[in-house]
Design an enzyme around this catalytic site. Structure first.
Site, PDB file in Angstrom:
ATOM      1  N   SER A   1       0.813  -1.231   0.000  1.00 47.09           N
ATOM      2  CA  SER A   1       0.000   0.000   0.000  1.00 47.09           C
ATOM      3  C   SER A   1       0.839   1.270   0.000  1.00 47.09           C
ATOM      4  O   SER A   1       1.602   1.520   0.938  1.00 47.09           O
ATOM      5  CB  SER A   1      -0.878   0.073   1.251  1.00 47.09           C
ATOM      6  OG  SER A   1      -1.831  -0.933   1.239  1.00 47.09           O
TER       7      SER A   1
ATOM      8  N   HIS B   1      -2.859   0.786  -4.713  1.00 50.68           N
ATOM      9  CA  HIS B   1      -2.179  -0.371  -5.314  1.00 50.68           C
ATOM     10  C   HIS B   1      -2.274  -0.252  -6.829  1.00 50.68           C
ATOM     11  O   HIS B   1      -3.357  -0.255  -7.392  1.00 50.68           O
ATOM     12  CB  HIS B   1      -2.839  -1.681  -4.856  1.00 50.68           C
ATOM     13  CG  HIS B   1      -2.476  -2.066  -3.460  1.00 50.68           C
ATOM     14  ND1 HIS B   1      -1.593  -3.081  -3.171  1.00 50.68           N
ATOM     15  CD2 HIS B   1      -2.857  -1.559  -2.280  1.00 50.68           C
ATOM     16  CE1 HIS B   1      -1.455  -3.191  -1.861  1.00 50.68           C
ATOM     17  NE2 HIS B   1      -2.216  -2.276  -1.292  1.00 50.68           N
TER      18      HIS B   1
ATOM     19  N   HIS C   1      -5.453  -8.930  -2.039  1.00 52.42           N
ATOM     20  CA  HIS C   1      -5.573  -9.366  -0.643  1.00 52.42           C
ATOM     21  C   HIS C   1      -6.679 -10.403  -0.463  1.00 52.42           C
ATOM     22  O   HIS C   1      -7.648 -10.428  -1.226  1.00 52.42           O
ATOM     23  CB  HIS C   1      -5.884  -8.164   0.268  1.00 52.42           C
ATOM     24  CG  HIS C   1      -4.869  -7.073   0.189  1.00 52.42           C
ATOM     25  ND1 HIS C   1      -4.887  -6.129  -0.812  1.00 52.42           N
ATOM     26  CD2 HIS C   1      -3.805  -6.780   0.982  1.00 52.42           C
ATOM     27  CE1 HIS C   1      -3.863  -5.296  -0.644  1.00 52.42           C
ATOM     28  NE2 HIS C   1      -3.196  -5.669   0.429  1.00 52.42           N
TER      29      HIS C   1
ATOM     30  N   TYR D   1      -8.874 -10.300   1.807  1.00 54.43           N
ATOM     31  CA  TYR D   1     -10.147  -9.640   2.137  1.00 54.43           C
ATOM     32  C   TYR D   1     -10.901  -9.147   0.904  1.00 54.43           C
ATOM     33  O   TYR D   1     -12.076  -8.784   0.997  1.00 54.43           O
ATOM     34  CB  TYR D   1      -9.940  -8.480   3.128  1.00 54.43           C
ATOM     35  CG  TYR D   1      -9.074  -7.332   2.634  1.00 54.43           C
ATOM     36  CD1 TYR D   1      -9.534  -6.443   1.672  1.00 54.43           C
ATOM     37  CD2 TYR D   1      -7.802  -7.146   3.141  1.00 54.43           C
ATOM     38  CE1 TYR D   1      -8.741  -5.403   1.213  1.00 54.43           C
ATOM     39  CE2 TYR D   1      -6.995  -6.112   2.694  1.00 54.43           C
ATOM     40  CZ  TYR D   1      -7.473  -5.245   1.729  1.00 54.43           C
ATOM     41  OH  TYR D   1      -6.683  -4.237   1.267  1.00 54.43           O
ATOM     42  N   GLU D   2     -10.225  -9.130  -0.248  1.00 56.05           N
ATOM     43  CA  GLU D   2     -10.925  -8.718  -1.465  1.00 56.05           C
ATOM     44  C   GLU D   2     -11.792  -9.853  -2.016  1.00 56.05           C
ATOM     45  O   GLU D   2     -12.492  -9.666  -3.010  1.00 56.05           O
ATOM     46  CB  GLU D   2      -9.909  -8.253  -2.516  1.00 56.05           C
ATOM     47  CG  GLU D   2      -9.204  -6.969  -2.110  1.00 56.05           C
ATOM     48  CD  GLU D   2      -8.119  -6.550  -3.082  1.00 56.05           C
ATOM     49  OE1 GLU D   2      -8.455  -5.996  -4.133  1.00 56.05           O
ATOM     50  OE2 GLU D   2      -6.923  -6.788  -2.783  1.00 56.05           O
TER      51      GLU D   2
ATOM     52  N   ALA E   1       2.340  -2.040   4.459  1.00 57.15           N
ATOM     53  CA  ALA E   1       1.973  -1.017   5.429  1.00 57.15           C
ATOM     54  C   ALA E   1       1.424  -1.760   6.636  1.00 57.15           C
ATOM     55  O   ALA E   1       0.670  -2.722   6.481  1.00 57.15           O
ATOM     56  CB  ALA E   1       0.902  -0.115   4.835  1.00 57.15           C
TER      57      ALA E   1
ATOM     58  N   MET F   1      -2.443  -6.839   6.905  1.00 60.15           N
ATOM     59  CA  MET F   1      -3.391  -7.731   6.224  1.00 60.15           C
ATOM     60  C   MET F   1      -2.770  -8.468   5.036  1.00 60.15           C
ATOM     61  O   MET F   1      -3.485  -8.892   4.131  1.00 60.15           O
ATOM     62  CB  MET F   1      -4.595  -6.905   5.733  1.00 60.15           C
ATOM     63  CG  MET F   1      -5.296  -6.128   6.839  1.00 60.15           C
ATOM     64  SD  MET F   1      -6.584  -5.049   6.203  1.00 60.15           S
ATOM     65  CE  MET F   1      -7.004  -4.110   7.696  1.00 60.15           C
ATOM     66  N   SER F   2      -1.474  -8.638   5.062  1.00 57.19           N
ATOM     67  CA  SER F   2      -0.836  -9.284   3.894  1.00 57.19           C
ATOM     68  C   SER F   2       0.407 -10.059   4.320  1.00 57.19           C
ATOM     69  O   SER F   2       0.566 -10.418   5.475  1.00 57.19           O
ATOM     70  CB  SER F   2      -0.450  -8.211   2.867  1.00 57.19           C
ATOM     71  OG  SER F   2       0.575  -7.381   3.382  1.00 57.19           O
TER      72      SER F   2
ATOM     73  N   ASN G   1       0.528   3.776  11.025  1.00 54.04           N
ATOM     74  CA  ASN G   1      -0.382   4.283  12.070  1.00 54.04           C
ATOM     75  C   ASN G   1      -0.058   3.563  13.368  1.00 54.04           C
ATOM     76  O   ASN G   1       0.480   2.448  13.342  1.00 54.04           O
ATOM     77  CB  ASN G   1      -1.849   4.038  11.681  1.00 54.04           C
ATOM     78  CG  ASN G   1      -2.121   2.566  11.379  1.00 54.04           C
ATOM     79  OD1 ASN G   1      -1.702   2.042  10.343  1.00 54.04           O
ATOM     80  ND2 ASN G   1      -2.790   1.896  12.285  1.00 54.04           N
TER      81      ASN G   1
ATOM     82  N   HIS H   1      -7.690   4.339   5.998  1.00 51.57           N
ATOM     83  CA  HIS H   1      -6.793   4.020   4.885  1.00 51.57           C
ATOM     84  C   HIS H   1      -6.026   5.258   4.402  1.00 51.57           C
ATOM     85  O   HIS H   1      -4.892   5.146   3.936  1.00 51.57           O
ATOM     86  CB  HIS H   1      -7.607   3.398   3.737  1.00 51.57           C
ATOM     87  CG  HIS H   1      -6.765   2.825   2.627  1.00 51.57           C
ATOM     88  ND1 HIS H   1      -5.788   1.859   2.844  1.00 51.57           N
ATOM     89  CD2 HIS H   1      -6.736   3.075   1.294  1.00 51.57           C
ATOM     90  CE1 HIS H   1      -5.201   1.564   1.687  1.00 51.57           C
ATOM     91  NE2 HIS H   1      -5.760   2.277   0.737  1.00 51.57           N
TER      92      HIS H   1
HETATM   93  N1  HPA Z   1      -4.150  -2.849  10.983  1.00 50.84           N
HETATM   94  C1  HPA Z   1      -4.140  -3.733   9.964  1.00 50.84           C
HETATM   95  N2  HPA Z   1      -3.585  -3.499   8.796  1.00 50.84           N
HETATM   96  C2  HPA Z   1      -2.966  -2.328   8.619  1.00 50.84           C
HETATM   97  C3  HPA Z   1      -2.927  -1.350   9.641  1.00 50.84           C
HETATM   98  C4  HPA Z   1      -3.558  -1.635  10.876  1.00 50.84           C
HETATM   99  O1  HPA Z   1      -3.568  -0.822  11.830  1.00 50.84           O
HETATM  100  N3  HPA Z   1      -2.240  -0.284   9.148  1.00 50.84           N
HETATM  101  C5  HPA Z   1      -1.875  -0.612   7.873  1.00 50.84           C
HETATM  102  N4  HPA Z   1      -2.323  -1.835   7.561  1.00 50.84           N
END
Ligand code: HPA
Length: 279
Positions: free
Chosen positions: A30, A61, A83, A85-86, A113, A214-215, A238, A252
């Site tokens: 990301s 992406h 991903h 989740y997609e 990320a 998530m990856s 974050n 996001h």
């Molecule tokens: N959680 C899950 N996936 C992420 C996060 C998060 O805080 N930040 C970037 N990808």
């Protein structure tokens, strides 16, 4: 189930576009895809042109396989990834890693990320992944489930040395020489797409993770199954929120925004690793 033919067809299409023979694969997550734009003698192959290749629907992406030269190495860079989740299966989201294997790539460097779970981590810092917790895998979504293709790798794959030690050492040296804050830690994978609740973050911290995303881990498992060497690095986009009723909410946009600080740091480290790549 994909067959050898599916992988070979993808390889053929890619090889028609370039005579370069990549040995190192990059997966750019990301907001981190811009590094691929700097490859020399590059060819850009949209994922849509490669049969079976999963397309990412996520903002940030790009959706290209870029093959070219960087720091004297021939690399194939995935500019963005699909991903779980997609709605793709684990087999689908790891198809590109298998294609990289069949292209002759022997090392994969993955980026992502991630949310900082370790309370010492700050936005914009990097974390070299030295180990992982595969939460989806633990509860039944491991990418190697199903019949094993013995021609690729063994049924049972050890993961105690998944993240190559010598590549991590090189990355740490590069970070130190360039004053880049680089942690080493444990990445925990969730399936997403919802971000974690504060209670989940406290659990994730308690069970030993430093960052959450998530990856990556399913790609690492498939790469290790095929005997590829792996390095992986998270950009902390974050700080994960561990208490209810604060004014904060993860989104996001902040993930993409932090990418701007992370890209130059990650670029320095990746280039340094390629430049000092062990024989
Ligand atoms: N959680 C899950 N996936 C992420 C996060 C998060 O805080 N930040 C970037 N990808």
């Amino acid at each position: 189930m994909y067959t050898q033919q599916d992988y070979q067809k993808a390889v053929e299409i890619i090889q028609l576009k370039t005579d370069l023979k990549p040995t190192i694969g990059l997966v750019l997550g990301s907001g981190l895809g811009t590094l691929a734009d700097t490859l020399e003698n590059r060819v850009v192959i949209p994922y849509a042109d490669i049969p079976c290749w999963p397309q990412s629907t996520v903002h940030g992406h790009h959706g290209n396989l870029v093959i070219g030269e960087l720091e004297g190495q021939v690399v194939a860079a995935q500019q963005g990834r699909a991903h779980f989740y997609e709605g793709y299966s684990m087999e689908e989201v790891t198809f590109p890693i298998r294609v990289m294997h069949f292209l002759g790539i022997t090392t994969v460097i993955l980026t992502n990320a991630a949310g900082g779970v370790n309370s010492d981590y700050r936005v914009g810092e990097l974390m070299l992944i030295e180990d992982h917790i595969n939460l989806p895998g633990i509860v039944g979504a491991n990418p190697l489930m199903g019949p094993n293709d013995d021609s690729i790798g063994e049924r049972f794959v050890g993961l105690a040395q998944a993240y190559d030690r010598s590549l991590r050492t090189i990355a740490k040296n590069i970070a130190e020489q360039n004053d880049i804050p680089l942690h080493s830690g444990v990445y925990l994978a969730v399936s997403g797409p919802s971000f974690e609740t504060p209670a989940e973050i406290r659990m994730i911290r308690t069970i030993g993770a430093d960052a959450v995303g998530m990856s990556t881990v399913h790609e690492v498992i498939v790469a290790r199954h095929a005997g590829m060497r792996v390095m992986a690095c998270s950009g902390i986009t974050n700080e994960a929120i561990d208490a209810v009723d604060t004014e904060f909410e993860t989104n996001h946009e902040e993930v993409l925004e932090a990418g701007k600080v992370i890209v130059p740091r990650l670029t320095t480290i990746l280039k340094g690793v390629l430049n000092n790549f062990p024989a």
